[in-house]
Motif scaffolding. Sequence first.
Motif, PDB file in Angstrom:
ATOM      1  N   SER A   1      -2.163   5.292  -7.191  1.00 31.46           N
ATOM      2  CA  SER A   1      -3.271   6.176  -7.573  1.00 31.46           C
ATOM      3  C   SER A   1      -2.755   7.519  -8.079  1.00 31.46           C
ATOM      4  O   SER A   1      -3.236   8.041  -9.092  1.00 31.46           O
ATOM      5  CB  SER A   1      -4.202   6.402  -6.382  1.00 31.46           C
ATOM      6  OG  SER A   1      -4.671   5.173  -5.895  1.00 31.46           O
ATOM      7  N   THR A   2      -1.780   8.073  -7.370  1.00 33.10           N
ATOM      8  CA  THR A   2      -1.239   9.376  -7.774  1.00 33.10           C
ATOM      9  C   THR A   2      -0.655   9.284  -9.182  1.00 33.10           C
ATOM     10  O   THR A   2      -0.923  10.129 -10.040  1.00 33.10           O
ATOM     11  CB  THR A   2      -0.141   9.821  -6.773  1.00 33.10           C
ATOM     12  OG1 THR A   2      -0.703   9.805  -5.462  1.00 33.10           O
ATOM     13  CG2 THR A   2       0.380  11.210  -7.093  1.00 33.10           C
TER      14      THR A   2
ATOM     15  N   GLN B   1     -11.287   2.591  -0.909  1.00 34.83           N
ATOM     16  CA  GLN B   1     -10.541   3.861  -0.914  1.00 34.83           C
ATOM     17  C   GLN B   1     -10.930   4.763  -2.074  1.00 34.83           C
ATOM     18  O   GLN B   1     -10.951   5.961  -1.957  1.00 34.83           O
ATOM     19  CB  GLN B   1      -9.042   3.574  -1.014  1.00 34.83           C
ATOM     20  CG  GLN B   1      -8.428   3.162   0.274  1.00 34.83           C
ATOM     21  CD  GLN B   1      -6.916   3.367   0.217  1.00 34.83           C
ATOM     22  OE1 GLN B   1      -6.375   4.251   0.812  1.00 34.83           O
ATOM     23  NE2 GLN B   1      -6.241   2.526  -0.529  1.00 34.83           N
TER      24      GLN B   1
ATOM     25  N   GLY C   1       0.809  -1.216   0.000  1.00 37.22           N
ATOM     26  CA  GLY C   1       0.000   0.000   0.000  1.00 37.22           C
ATOM     27  C   GLY C   1       0.843   1.267   0.000  1.00 37.22           C
ATOM     28  O   GLY C   1       1.997   1.265   0.433  1.00 37.22           O
TER      29      GLY C   1
ATOM     30  N   ARG D   1       0.123  16.085  -3.251  1.00 37.03           N
ATOM     31  CA  ARG D   1      -0.868  15.849  -2.195  1.00 37.03           C
ATOM     32  C   ARG D   1      -1.898  16.978  -2.154  1.00 37.03           C
ATOM     33  O   ARG D   1      -3.078  16.732  -1.930  1.00 37.03           O
ATOM     34  CB  ARG D   1      -0.175  15.763  -0.832  1.00 37.03           C
ATOM     35  CG  ARG D   1       0.732  14.564  -0.708  1.00 37.03           C
ATOM     36  CD  ARG D   1       1.160  14.374   0.723  1.00 37.03           C
ATOM     37  NE  ARG D   1       2.060  15.424   1.176  1.00 37.03           N
ATOM     38  CZ  ARG D   1       3.387  15.362   1.099  1.00 37.03           C
ATOM     39  NH1 ARG D   1       3.955  14.293   0.587  1.00 37.03           N
ATOM     40  NH2 ARG D   1       4.131  16.345   1.539  1.00 37.03           N
TER      41      ARG D   1
ATOM     42  N   THR E   1      -9.450   6.122  -4.535  1.00 43.22           N
ATOM     43  CA  THR E   1      -8.672   7.367  -4.619  1.00 43.22           C
ATOM     44  C   THR E   1      -8.727   8.006  -6.001  1.00 43.22           C
ATOM     45  O   THR E   1      -8.973   9.210  -6.135  1.00 43.22           O
ATOM     46  CB  THR E   1      -7.193   7.104  -4.257  1.00 43.22           C
ATOM     47  OG1 THR E   1      -7.149   6.382  -3.039  1.00 43.22           O
ATOM     48  CG2 THR E   1      -6.411   8.396  -4.115  1.00 43.22           C
TER      49      THR E   1
ATOM     50  N   GLY F   1       2.145   4.892  -4.402  1.00 43.62           N
ATOM     51  CA  GLY F   1       1.935   5.926  -5.418  1.00 43.62           C
ATOM     52  C   GLY F   1       1.169   5.440  -6.654  1.00 43.62           C
ATOM     53  O   GLY F   1       1.197   6.106  -7.694  1.00 43.62           O
TER      54      GLY F   1
END
Length: 274
Positions: A20-21, A46, A15, A214, A48, A18
């Motif tokens: 999703s980012t 989640q 987990g 972020r 995301t 990075g």
Amino acid sequence: MTNSAHHIVFANEKGGTGKSTTAVHVAVALAYQGHKVAIIDLDPRQRTSYRYLENRDATMKRLNIEVPQPLYDVFEYDTLARLEQLVDQMSQRVDFLLYDTPGRDDKFARFVATRAHTLVTPINDSFVDFDLIGQVDPETFKVKKLSFYAELIWEARKARAKSDGTTIDWVVLRNRTQHVEAHNMKRIVSALAELSQRVGFRMIPGLSERVIYRELFPSGLTMLDKPHLGRLATSHIAARQELRELIKHLALPKSSDRLPEEELPAFDKPKLVA
Ligand SMILES: Nc1ncnc2c1ncn2[C@@H]1O[C@H](COP(=O)(O)OP(=O)(O)OP(=O)(O)O)[C@@H](O)[C@H]1O
Ligand SMILES: [Mg+2]
């Protein structure tokens, strides 16, 4: 899965590395290049990337602007048949279909990983993350053993080559890189280089550690959406450049390393939504 779209799977059983980012930024960058893009979020808890793009829609409405927006969906069902159905529908509509998978062992993540054209595994410059792919000797830092996950991908690629003669381009991407900790970084890079030869992945640079990755989540914007960033706009030329490099290193078919800044004026000015 059909061959009409290029499938890019972001996967790492660990987990917070990075996935999703990176997935959202790659999706938006490809959309900026004029491609039709969709992301399927395979983490219904989640969600995301789904929420990121939902926030992006809300910002467009709120500011009355239009920015390139990938299609997005979240997979919330519990059968592979349902997933295949969604994938088939989506791949008819887009050039690139991205999958954001959860950071744990998950049957749907495994399913899409075996069918990827490009499999992207983000890791941070840390032996904790590295452990997912291989284990190193505590004294020499030489690679001792492949991990379960690397074996899994290895098997998937073999099966794939046997079934349709193609291969999965497995790319290990270094996310959140920093200029400090040079010593540790060098060890990681050399262990990765050794492992990449053994397992057959490519190692590419990802995004570096930046607050902007972020901060922009609530607005759903990215540093590519320059005219709408306000005070954040000026300081992120380097961030755009690293995203451009990332896209270039992914070496996707039909993609180029053109990204906004100077090249794509169509989205440089806010456009009124009717
Ligand atoms: N390059 C970066 N610079 C700064 N922060 C980052 C960067 N990449 C990711 N982060 C932050 O690290 C955290 C984890 O990132 P992200 O959610 O993308 O990881 P993930 O692999 O998708 O996690 P999960 O396995 O839980 O789905 C988030 O708070 C994100 O904002
Ligand atoms: Mg995630």
